[in-house]
Design an enzyme around this catalytic site. Structure first.
Site, PDB file in Angstrom:
ATOM      1  N   ARG A   9     -47.929 -44.588  52.277  1.00 49.00           N
ATOM      2  CA  ARG A   9     -46.999 -43.642  51.657  1.00 49.00           C
ATOM      3  C   ARG A   9     -46.766 -44.074  50.200  1.00 49.00           C
ATOM      4  NH1 ARG A   9     -41.869 -44.374  54.591  1.00 49.00           N
ATOM      5  NH2 ARG A   9     -41.159 -42.619  53.333  1.00 49.00           N
ATOM      6  N   LYS A  79     -41.603 -50.100  62.592  1.00 47.07           N
ATOM      7  CA  LYS A  79     -40.524 -49.382  63.293  1.00 47.07           C
ATOM      8  C   LYS A  79     -40.700 -47.868  63.201  1.00 47.07           C
ATOM      9  CE  LYS A  79     -36.951 -49.081  59.681  1.00 47.07           C
ATOM     10  NZ  LYS A  79     -35.541 -49.369  59.360  1.00 47.07           N
ATOM     11  N   ASP A  80     -41.513 -47.378  62.221  1.00 49.96           N
ATOM     12  CA  ASP A  80     -41.761 -45.943  62.085  1.00 49.96           C
ATOM     13  C   ASP A  80     -42.908 -45.464  62.961  1.00 49.96           C
ATOM     14  OD1 ASP A  80     -39.795 -45.761  60.130  1.00 49.96           O
ATOM     15  OD2 ASP A  80     -41.206 -46.082  58.483  1.00 49.96           O
ATOM     16  N   SER A 129     -29.376 -42.749  60.620  1.00 50.36           N
ATOM     17  CA  SER A 129     -29.851 -43.405  61.833  1.00 50.36           C
ATOM     18  C   SER A 129     -28.818 -43.274  62.943  1.00 50.36           C
ATOM     19  CB  SER A 129     -30.119 -44.887  61.559  1.00 50.36           C
ATOM     20  OG  SER A 129     -30.197 -45.623  62.756  1.00 50.36           O
ATOM     21  N   ARG A 131     -28.945 -44.801  65.727  1.00 47.76           N
ATOM     22  CA  ARG A 131     -28.705 -46.173  66.208  1.00 47.76           C
ATOM     23  C   ARG A 131     -27.597 -46.837  65.403  1.00 47.76           C
ATOM     24  NH1 ARG A 131     -30.164 -50.807  63.818  1.00 47.76           N
ATOM     25  NH2 ARG A 131     -31.464 -49.656  62.345  1.00 47.76           N
ATOM     26  N   ARG A 132     -27.700 -46.777  64.081  1.00 49.24           N
ATOM     27  CA  ARG A 132     -26.678 -47.393  63.229  1.00 49.24           C
ATOM     28  C   ARG A 132     -25.323 -46.711  63.410  1.00 49.24           C
ATOM     29  NH1 ARG A 132     -30.886 -47.674  58.218  1.00 49.24           N
ATOM     30  NH2 ARG A 132     -31.593 -49.839  58.506  1.00 49.24           N
ATOM     31  N   ARG A 149     -30.426 -39.533  53.368  1.00 51.72           N
ATOM     32  CA  ARG A 149     -31.889 -39.580  53.371  1.00 51.72           C
ATOM     33  C   ARG A 149     -32.365 -40.070  52.020  1.00 51.72           C
ATOM     34  NH1 ARG A 149     -35.133 -36.269  56.335  1.00 51.72           N
ATOM     35  NH2 ARG A 149     -36.763 -37.525  55.354  1.00 51.72           N
ATOM     36  N   VAL A 152     -35.302 -46.264  49.484  1.00 54.65           N
ATOM     37  CA  VAL A 152     -34.258 -47.286  49.291  1.00 54.65           C
ATOM     38  C   VAL A 152     -33.564 -47.150  47.944  1.00 54.65           C
ATOM     39  CG1 VAL A 152     -33.847 -49.766  49.104  1.00 54.65           C
ATOM     40  CG2 VAL A 152     -35.271 -48.886  50.959  1.00 54.65           C
ATOM     41  N   ARG A 155     -31.227 -44.100  47.912  1.00 53.62           N
ATOM     42  CA  ARG A 155     -30.011 -44.277  48.712  1.00 53.62           C
ATOM     43  C   ARG A 155     -28.986 -45.131  47.967  1.00 53.62           C
ATOM     44  NH1 ARG A 155     -32.044 -44.968  55.020  1.00 53.62           N
ATOM     45  NH2 ARG A 155     -33.804 -43.545  54.882  1.00 53.62           N
ATOM     46  N   CYS A 244     -37.603 -42.471  66.743  1.00 50.94           N
ATOM     47  CA  CYS A 244     -36.727 -43.064  65.732  1.00 50.94           C
ATOM     48  C   CYS A 244     -35.342 -42.432  65.717  1.00 50.94           C
ATOM     49  CB  CYS A 244     -37.370 -42.947  64.354  1.00 50.94           C
ATOM     50  SG  CYS A 244     -37.684 -41.250  63.833  1.00 50.94           S
TER      51      CYS A 244
END
Length: 526
Positions: A9, A79-80, A129, A131-132, A149, A152, A155, A244
């Site tokens: 990517r 993890k993706d 997320s 999960r978070r 979204r 890094v 964000r 995910c």
């Protein structure tokens, strides 16, 4: 071998990862170049990932080009990557992963040290997320969670623009990019506190199955320990049939004597997560055991006794209540101060203050100590850390293990040659003090005493949790265990009381409310 083409990517982090692998390839004599490929997750930025169709939002296009032969290697954030490879593709190598912890980045005017996670009450936290979100709300139900979204840097830019009070990011990404965060407050959340995504911090090098020569050439980049750890995590994800967007965290750590695994799962992002901690000698069947333990049909305790008062909104109470478990909380001891005025002598030339209990924290600060700004604080675990926060102080050292010997060894290595003050109970076992090196100066300060209650009523609970050796003495002065009752000891010193009695007990990973809840959730009533 021909010059290899690495597919990746185009985000800053993805390019860092691809360049890192290209450098590693050069180190083993393989030449490569990079090809940037745009994925669905890069193109659609206005929707949450759980609103998109299918799986592999950041990986499918790379896999398509790999199968088509236009690239030779795809570098993924593991993890993706879906847990099942498309036919014809395989993961050839998993390099040693970066730390799997989370960074909570907070605007400095939104910091409140007295609150858990250092976030002011009602703060707005950015993350997409599930999960978070689930785990954050489990720790701090007052927080407001909003979607976030972007890559890094994007964000972090939104945080600096004050669109949020705080955001959550994987430490691995921030560290790899070498970003300057000096204008923000950075709170690192350990994997035992907020459980990471399966394979967080790890990279996956994917190739065609038919490229057997390339597979062998890539083996020097493979880290067997990381591969085994993330293999357990990804197998758990696979067995739960999650992607995910699933509110699932799983972190596996391989130790010399086996494996330790932390798992958190919720039905939705708004639900309080169930957590489980397991130890195992090897990884065979470990993922299956974890998934089986989350089976709602297993017989869990209907009632738990704990030898301390439990707040109405505490993590422990919420964790057990959501599983229909009744709590009987009552302390079997009383504490009294034995120091009412603090002699300034004790605070002269102090480098560290170490607290081995919440009572120690509270009785010490009731003395209104005048502390130098250079003094650092150590605490035995997160329970004592939370008590310290209420008085406006951070812990510079937090014991992460329920094994006091491990905590003592870690702290001793940190403070060698310095001066440490120990405010403590008069009957403390002083395990930490005894572990310090000879060149470390210990200043002992007994500040409170413990008195055992008399004529203690027994409990009919399925599980009995004891939070100190004194509480064990108090309870068993008048009572015996009933048939079928199981015992949890908060730490080693409490456990030694049961060793003396010949009683089997469970030791939680951490001596705090999360660790105790994990221990209860892992039990099955016989």
């Amino acid at each position: 071998m021909k010059k290899l083409i690495i597919g990746t990517r185009g985000s800053d982090l993805a390019l860092w990862q691809a360049n890192h692998i290209m450098s590693e390839l050069a180190g083993i004599g393989l030449e490569a170049e990079i090809k940037i490929i745009k994925t669905q997750g890069d193109k659609i930025l206005n929707l949450r990932l759980d609103k998109l169709e299918g799986k592999g939002f950041f990986t499918k296009e790379l896999e398509d080009e790999l199968m088509a032969g236009s690239i030779d290697i795809a570098v993924h954030s593991l993890k993706d990557l879906p847990t099942v490879n498309p036919p014809g593709l395989t993961i050839a190598a998993i390099p040693q992963r970066e730390e799997a912890t989370e960074y909570l980045l907070i605007l400095k005017d939104c910091v409140d040290v007295s609150q858990k996670l250092s976030l002011k009450k009602g703060a707005m936290v950015g993350t997409s997320s599930n999960r978070r979100k689930s785990q954050l709300l489990g720790l701090r139900p007052d927080l407001e969670i909003e979607d976030l979204r972007g890559n890094v840097p994007t964000r972090i830019g939104k945080l600096r623009n004050e669109d949020y009070d705080a955001i959550l990011l994987a430490k691995a990404g921030v560290k790899r990019l070498g970003l300057d965060l000096s204008d923000l407050h950075v709170e690192e959340l350990q994997t035992t506190e907020l459980i990471s995504a399966p394979a967080q911090g790890a990279l996956g090098i994917q190739i065609r199955e038919s490229d057997t020569e390339l597979y062998q050439a890539l083996q020097p980049l493979n880290n067997p320990r990381t591969a085994e750890e993330v293999g357990v995590e990804r197998k758990v994800l696979n067995l739960f049939e999650g992607g995910c967007h699933m509110p699932l965290g799983c972190y596996c750590k391989k130790e010399a004597d086996g494996f330790e695994v932390w798992t958190a799962m919720a039905d939705t992002a708004e639900d309080f997560p169930n957590r489980l901690f397991l130890r195992a000698n090897d990884s065979a069947g470990l993922a299956e055991k974890i998934v089986s333990a989350f089976n709602k049909e297993k017989k869990r305790p209907s009632k738990v006794f704990i030898s301390r008062e439990i707040g109405e909104y505490s993590y422990f109470r919420r964790a057990l209540t959501q599983n229909g478990i009744e709590i009987e909380g009552r302390s079997l001891i009383r504490t009294f101060p034995i120091v009412n005025i603090l002699d300034p002598f004790y605070l002269k030339n102090i480098d560290w203050i170490f607290f081995s209990s919440r009572n120690g924290v509270e009785y010490f600060f009731k003395l209104n100590p005048q502390l130098s700004k250079r003094i650092k604080f150590g605490v035995v675990g997160h329970g004592s850390e939370d008590a310290l926060r209420k008085f406006g102080h951070f812990a510079d050292f937090v014991g992460e293990s329920g094994d006091i010997a491990e905590v003592a060894a870690d702290f001793a290595a940190l403070v060698a040659g310095e001066t440490v003050l120990f405010p403590r109970a008069a009957d403390s076992l002083q395990t930490i003090q005894k572990s310090l090196s000879a060149e470390t100066k210990v200043i002992d300060l007994p500040i409170y005493e413990t008195v055992i209650e008399e004529n203690i009523d027994g409990s009919s609970a399925d599980v009995l949790i004891f939070t100190s050796p004194s509480n064990v003495d108090a309870y068993f002065a008048d009572n015996l265990l009933e048939p079928g009752q199981q015992v949890i000891a908060i730490g080693n010193s409490t456990g030694r009381k049961f060793d003396e009695m010949g009683v089997a007990y469970t030791l939680p990973y951490a001596p705090d409310e999360i660790g105790l809840a994990e221990a209860v959730f892992g039990m099955e009533i016989r």
